[in-house]
Each structure stands twice: as C-alpha cells, then as structure tokens.
Design a protein around this motif. Sequence first.
Motif, PDB file in Angstrom:
ATOM      1  N   ARG A 234       3.891  10.014  -9.933  1.00 23.88           N
ATOM      2  CA  ARG A 234       3.230  10.452 -11.173  1.00 23.88           C
ATOM      3  C   ARG A 234       2.538  11.796 -10.985  1.00 23.88           C
ATOM      4  O   ARG A 234       2.581  12.664 -11.863  1.00 23.88           O
ATOM      5  N   ALA A 235       1.891  11.979  -9.844  1.00 24.58           N
ATOM      6  CA  ALA A 235       1.190  13.244  -9.597  1.00 24.58           C
ATOM      7  C   ALA A 235       2.150  14.403  -9.400  1.00 24.58           C
ATOM      8  O   ALA A 235       1.751  15.571  -9.542  1.00 24.58           O
TER       9      ALA A 235
ATOM     10  N   ARG B 224       0.840  -1.208   0.000  1.00 29.42           N
ATOM     11  CA  ARG B 224       0.000   0.000   0.000  1.00 29.42           C
ATOM     12  C   ARG B 224       0.867   1.247   0.000  1.00 29.42           C
ATOM     13  O   ARG B 224       0.582   2.229  -0.709  1.00 29.42           O
TER      14      ARG B 224
ATOM     15  N   PRO C 125       9.327   8.415 -10.829  1.00 28.32           N
ATOM     16  CA  PRO C 125       8.377   7.328 -11.133  1.00 28.32           C
ATOM     17  C   PRO C 125       9.068   5.987 -11.341  1.00 28.32           C
ATOM     18  O   PRO C 125       8.588   4.954 -10.872  1.00 28.32           O
TER      19      PRO C 125
ATOM     20  N   HIS D 221       8.537  -0.669  -5.737  1.00 25.01           N
ATOM     21  CA  HIS D 221       7.298  -1.439  -5.602  1.00 25.01           C
ATOM     22  C   HIS D 221       7.510  -2.881  -6.063  1.00 25.01           C
ATOM     23  O   HIS D 221       7.043  -3.835  -5.416  1.00 25.01           O
TER      24      HIS D 221
ATOM     25  N   ARG E  18       8.541   2.743  -8.999  1.00 25.65           N
ATOM     26  CA  ARG E  18       8.084   1.484  -9.590  1.00 25.65           C
ATOM     27  C   ARG E  18       9.047   0.345  -9.272  1.00 25.65           C
ATOM     28  O   ARG E  18       8.607  -0.773  -8.950  1.00 25.65           O
TER      29      ARG E  18
ATOM     30  N   ARG F  75       2.543   1.555  -3.509  1.00 24.36           N
ATOM     31  CA  ARG F  75       1.574   2.029  -4.518  1.00 24.36           C
ATOM     32  C   ARG F  75       1.307   3.521  -4.340  1.00 24.36           C
ATOM     33  O   ARG F  75       1.188   4.262  -5.331  1.00 24.36           O
ATOM     34  N   ALA F  76       1.194   3.950  -3.095  1.00 27.24           N
ATOM     35  CA  ALA F  76       1.009   5.383  -2.846  1.00 27.24           C
ATOM     36  C   ALA F  76       2.216   6.172  -3.334  1.00 27.24           C
ATOM     37  O   ALA F  76       2.075   7.281  -3.873  1.00 27.24           O
TER      38      ALA F  76
ATOM     39  N   MET G 231       4.133   5.386  -5.885  1.00 27.79           N
ATOM     40  CA  MET G 231       4.049   5.467  -7.347  1.00 27.79           C
ATOM     41  C   MET G 231       3.034   6.513  -7.782  1.00 27.79           C
ATOM     42  O   MET G 231       3.291   7.291  -8.714  1.00 27.79           O
ATOM     43  N   ARG G 232       1.888   6.543  -7.103  1.00 28.62           N
ATOM     44  CA  ARG G 232       0.891   7.566  -7.455  1.00 28.62           C
ATOM     45  C   ARG G 232       1.428   8.968  -7.193  1.00 28.62           C
ATOM     46  O   ARG G 232       1.230   9.893  -7.999  1.00 28.62           O
ATOM     47  N   ALA G 233       2.117   9.135  -6.072  1.00 31.67           N
ATOM     48  CA  ALA G 233       2.680  10.449  -5.754  1.00 31.67           C
ATOM     49  C   ALA G 233       3.751  10.850  -6.759  1.00 31.67           C
ATOM     50  O   ALA G 233       3.866  12.027  -7.126  1.00 31.67           O
TER      51      ALA G 233
END
Length: 502
Positions: free
Chosen positions: A71-72, A61, A126, A133, A130, A64-65, A67-69
């Motif tokens: 990209r954002a 978790r 990113p 992850h 990744r 994944r957070a 990776m989202r951060a």
Amino acid sequence: MSTQRLARAAGLSLLAALAAAPLAAQQPAAAPAGPGLSLEEAVAAARQNNPDMQAQRNDTRGTRAAMRAARADFLPSANASAGFGYTASGVQRFGSEVFGERPQYYSSNWNLGLSYDLSGAKLLQPRLARSQHQATESRIAGYEADLVMQVQQQYITVLQAGEQAAQAAREVERTREHERLANAKLEVGSGTPLDVRRAEVERGRAEVTVVQQQNTYATELLRLGLLMGVDLPVETRLESTFELFEPTWAAEDLVRSALENNPGVLAARASTGAAQTQVRAARSAYLPSLSFQVGMVGSVYSAGNIDPLVQQQLGGMQGAFASCNESNTVRAALGLSTANCAQFDVNDPVVREQVRRQVEAGNPSFPFGYERQPLQASMSISLPLFDGLSRERRIEEARVQESDARLAVQAQEQRLTRDVRTGLLNAQTAYRTAQLQRQVAENAAEELRMARERFRLGAANSIEVTDAQTRLAEAERAVIDAVYTYHKSLAALEALAGRSLR
C-alpha cells in the motif's frame, strides 16, 4: 474332635465372608489430588504456549509487513543527500588543452528529490500481498487445527493410561483377595501350599503391572505438557469426561461439512487464489510503466586560496588597461572624449584591493554557502517490447504454479472425502467393539465369581481361579482400549469435519 469341628466351622465361615465380597464393590485407585485440567484448558494452553504454534504465527508478521509495503508503494519516494569534496591545486588539463594553474577547491552539495513510478505490477501488488497473507493465515489455521487434534488425542491417551492404571490396581485387589482365600483354606486344611504360592505369584505380577501402568500414565502426562508448552505436575487431574454414544451421522453430511470447514482444504484453496493473482501480476509485464522525478540541488565550490584567482583577474585587467590606453590615443587624435583607464590600472593598490574584494565576494563560503540550482522535473514512459522471452517464461511458470495448486486442492478434497468416510466407519466399528467388549468383561466377571465359589467349595483348584482372573483383566483392558479407541477415532473425525461432533 469337637474342637476340630469348631475350627473347621470357623474357617468355612471366614471363607464364606471372603467370597461374599461383591466384585462390583471394588473401587478404582484414587485420582491424583493435584490441580485439575480440562480438555478446553489444555487446548487453550497449547494454542498460547506451544513454541511451534508461536513460530507459525510469526509468519503473519512478514505478510502483514508486505501488505503495508504494497500500500505504501503507491506513495512517492523521497530522498535527500549531502556530500563533501576536495580538489588539490595544480594545472588543469583537458586533452591537449592547458587551462593554467588552479587553486585547491572545497565543495559541498545537497540534493532533495521526489520520484514516483507506476506499473501494472505495482497496481496488482496489494492484491497479491493480501492473497499471500490469507494463504498464510489459512495455513496457520490448519496447523492450529492439527495441534488441537494432537492435544485431544494425547488428552484421551492420558485418560486411557489412567484407566489402565486403575484397572491394574483393581487387579491387585482381586489377587490379594484370592491370596487371602487360599491362606484361609490352607489354615482350615482344605487348601494346599501350592494354591497359596500361585496366588502370591499372581499378586506379584499384578503389582508389577501397576508400577508399569503408573509409569505409562506419568509419561503420557509429560507428553501432554510438551504439546501444551507447559510443565504439568504429576498430580494433575484430568477433569474432562467422554460419553460413549452411537455415531449416527450420514457420511454425505460429514463430507459436505469437511469440504466447507476443513482447515487444510481452506489453506489449499487460499494458495490457489494467491497463485491466480501471481499469474495476473506476471501478465502485467506487458503494460507500460510511468516514471516521474522532481529534484532540487544546492552546491558550494569554494577555493581554498584566492591568490591564483586574483592574479588571473589582474592579468585580464592588464590587457584591458593597454587596450583602453590605445583607444584613448586614437580618440584624442580624433578630438573625441577619452575613457577612464585608471579603473584597469593593476599597479594602483586601490584597484588591486578592489579586485581582491570582488574575488572574495564571488568565492562562496564552505561548507554551507550553497547556491541553489533551478528546479528540475521530468517524466518518462517505458513500453517493453522484447526481453528475450523472459516475460513469457515468468507467465508460464506462474500458470504452472496455479495449475499445481488447483490439482493439489482436488487431490486434497479427494483424500479428505475418503478419510471422512473411513473415519466414520472406524468410529462405528470402535463403538460396536466397545459394546461387545463390555459384554465380554461382564461374562468374565461372572466367570471369576463362579470360579471363586467353586474354589471355596473345593470343586476347583487355584488354576481355574487365576485363569478366570487373567481373562477378566484382559477383558477389562480390552474394554478400556476399545472405549478410548472410539474417542480417539471420534476426535480424528472431528478434525476432518472441521467442527465438533459431540
């Protein structure tokens, strides 16, 4: 005498009937009548319910957070703010300069801004997130494979304990049969009380072993439930069976499969990939960075009491009124037209009221009478030149971590190759041991049959029978241990190879 002969003949017939009961007809203890449990069900329950496994999965978790951060982070940052302030009345000074009495002021403001930063580290973030992850998922897969092996080993251990309990129950039946034979011989006068007592002692020892083996079975079943993350009833039946077969795999094939599929090696390789990305991210510190900002501001600066402001305005108008009158005097002497000085006459109530209204109109309302400021935008570029060798230190640390990760992979591959070859040898040895132990058990069973026959005919005493029973019990337990040692070694070899071998 004829009566004694009849009784002796009846006793001999009873002895023959007892000796005629074949050893192979003895059945193991009945299996528990509770719910069934296969190995596949046990593994699935452990994957779903084991608390340690769930805690390991929680780590994804966070990755994944991340990776989202990452990209954002390529989106611009937006911020909005608002503030309120108060300034008391008093004389305003700046150094030795005095600006006179100022009224109390109430202020409020808002700010809306967008900013965007771009750097080499952001471009690589990113990929780094990744790879981290993937390394986490590989580590969890390795933990799951280890948990599966533990469940398989414990499942086999429970089956082994159940077989040992069944063997102990068969041993009780054999001792009871010998006890009946000893009592029958005593009744017909061909036996002794000592033979009966020896048989009773052996039967008691066998019953103690049954109790101990049943406790071992229940304890191992509880341990299996602990790995599964559930409470298993004592009546649970283990339904999966394992066949004994000769391991004929080639060591090279197993090593190749292990290097391709072993979760531990895959996790180590994923960690190496993450370390390589970390080196590139550290090197990006030499690249320039760009920064963009856009902002809009609105503010309110409102006086709580406008009387001082009105007085300042009127004071300025008095000077203007005097100057206007002097100018009119000069213009009249020159025969020129004069100006209207009445608009500066502060003694005129109309003028004073007009000044107050102008001051009131120019004093914005608090707190939402905002006056918007012009749009502001800026761009900057930064090129790091020297930071005290901090970049070089971070790059070297990242290189060291990458080198350590590569060496760890090499060491793990070497250990895995050795463990696979050792595991195959252990499985082959366990198979041959199980085959030999079965032959020993068959010979021990034949020895017990012959000893009983000799005891029935009076050619041997009870010691010979009890010794034969002991050797048969030891041989049967050795067969059980050898067979399940083989299955455990095969399960360990499957865990190393990363695939099923059955």
